[in-house]
Design a protein around this motif. Structure first.
Motif, PDB file in Angstrom:
ATOM      1  N   VAL A 258       0.864  -1.186   0.000  1.00 37.40           N
ATOM      2  CA  VAL A 258       0.000   0.000   0.000  1.00 37.40           C
ATOM      3  C   VAL A 258       0.896   1.230   0.000  1.00 37.40           C
ATOM      4  O   VAL A 258       1.676   1.440   0.933  1.00 37.40           O
ATOM      5  N   ASP A 259       0.801   2.034  -1.060  1.00 41.75           N
ATOM      6  CA  ASP A 259       1.657   3.217  -1.163  1.00 41.75           C
ATOM      7  C   ASP A 259       0.847   4.504  -1.252  1.00 41.75           C
ATOM      8  O   ASP A 259       1.345   5.530  -1.723  1.00 41.75           O
ATOM      9  N   ALA A 260      -0.414   4.475  -0.786  1.00 41.23           N
ATOM     10  CA  ALA A 260      -1.253   5.670  -0.847  1.00 41.23           C
ATOM     11  C   ALA A 260      -0.642   6.820  -0.050  1.00 41.23           C
ATOM     12  O   ALA A 260      -0.652   7.978  -0.485  1.00 41.23           O
ATOM     13  N   LEU A 261      -0.090   6.506   1.122  1.00 42.57           N
ATOM     14  CA  LEU A 261       0.534   7.541   1.948  1.00 42.57           C
ATOM     15  C   LEU A 261       1.843   8.013   1.338  1.00 42.57           C
ATOM     16  O   LEU A 261       2.142   9.218   1.336  1.00 42.57           O
TER      17      LEU A 261
ATOM     18  N   ILE B  93       8.561  -2.089  -3.168  1.00 40.39           N
ATOM     19  CA  ILE B  93       7.419  -2.698  -3.849  1.00 40.39           C
ATOM     20  C   ILE B  93       6.852  -1.678  -4.815  1.00 40.39           C
ATOM     21  O   ILE B  93       6.424  -0.599  -4.420  1.00 40.39           O
ATOM     22  N   VAL B  94       6.860  -2.001  -6.096  1.00 37.07           N
ATOM     23  CA  VAL B  94       6.343  -1.066  -7.090  1.00 37.07           C
ATOM     24  C   VAL B  94       5.245  -1.700  -7.922  1.00 37.07           C
ATOM     25  O   VAL B  94       4.853  -1.163  -8.948  1.00 37.07           O
ATOM     26  N   SER B  95       4.739  -2.845  -7.485  1.00 35.15           N
ATOM     27  CA  SER B  95       3.638  -3.479  -8.211  1.00 35.15           C
ATOM     28  C   SER B  95       2.318  -2.816  -7.830  1.00 35.15           C
ATOM     29  O   SER B  95       2.074  -2.523  -6.664  1.00 35.15           O
ATOM     30  N   HIS B  96       1.490  -2.570  -8.805  1.00 29.51           N
ATOM     31  CA  HIS B  96       0.174  -1.989  -8.566  1.00 29.51           C
ATOM     32  C   HIS B  96      -0.850  -2.869  -9.267  1.00 29.51           C
ATOM     33  O   HIS B  96      -1.161  -2.657 -10.444  1.00 29.51           O
TER      34      HIS B  96
END
Length: 224
Positions: free
Chosen positions: A77-80, A205-208
């Motif tokens: 989770v990279d929303a922040l 982690i750069v998978s979306h």
């Protein structure tokens, strides 16, 4: 986005992971197929087939977890993180990398301490990080339930089993993937963190998955 290894060690580990993953998948497929044919065609089967495929699946998972770090296949989770600019994002990624390295080191210690008695070796001392080695009960005589012992491995009996014969495959052989897989994971996290520090990688982690799924079906909506 995949990062090509930039060192001989990185290339060796990459080839090792890919080769073993392919071999394990092939072996699982062959064993399962043979068992199905024997069961439904001849009312028999490989007694050791289920245990072998279960152990091979464990090997696949433990090889896969390190390889997934390399190819950035783990989800996160990279929303922040996306709220920040590039530099704070990089700093947070480095902090996350250090945490992951510490986690992998703890995992490797635990994996070694679990596996070592099965191989007749000493476990590490220390609650969190190794402070040395301490005597542990020799469990090298423990065997798998159904997998037969291979004749070409009987040279280990004088060393591991005090000269006595193994009827089944000793457990320290399939269990060896525990410390080995943890060591691979530690290597991959160190490698990824160094790449983040050097600016060659945006994060661990750069998978979306959701975005990739949207891209995959976008053309379908355009055709309507």
């Amino acid at each position: 986005m995949q990062h090509q290894p930039d060192s001989a060690l990185g290339r060796f580990v990459n080839e090792l992971e890919e080769t073993f993953i392919a071999l394990i998948l092939g072996a699982m497929t062959i064993i399962t197929f043979i068992n199905v044919v024997l069961r439904y065609g001849f009312n028999t089967g490989l007694i050791w087939g289920l245990e072998a495929t279960s152990l091979l699946f464990a090997w696949l998972v433990l090889f896969g977890m390190s390889y997934a770090v390399k190819v950035t296949a783990h989800l996160g989770v990279d929303a922040l993180l996306n709220v920040f600019s590039h530099r704070p994002r990089q700093i947070l990624a480095i902090v996350a990398g250090i945490v992951c390295v510490i986690y992998a080191a703890l995992l490797m210690k635990g994996a070694w301490d679990y596996w070592a008695p099965f191989a007749g070796l000493d476990a590490t001392s220390g609650r969190w990080f190794p402070t040395g080695f301490e005597n542990s009960r020799d469990q090298a005589w423990y065997e798998t339930v159904d997998i037969p012992m291979f004749d070409w491995l009987r040279f280990i009996e004088p060393v591991m089993n005090e000269g006595e014969s193994y009827e089944k495959l000793p457990r320290f052989i399939p269990y060896a993937i525990l410390p080995f897989g943890a060591a691979l994971l530690l290597f991959r996290f160190v490698q990824a963190t160094v790449q983040v520090v050097r600016g060659r990688r945006d994060g661990l982690i750069v998978s979306h998955e959701a975005e990739d799924a949207v891209e995959d079906v976008k053309h379908m909506n355009a055709e309507r």
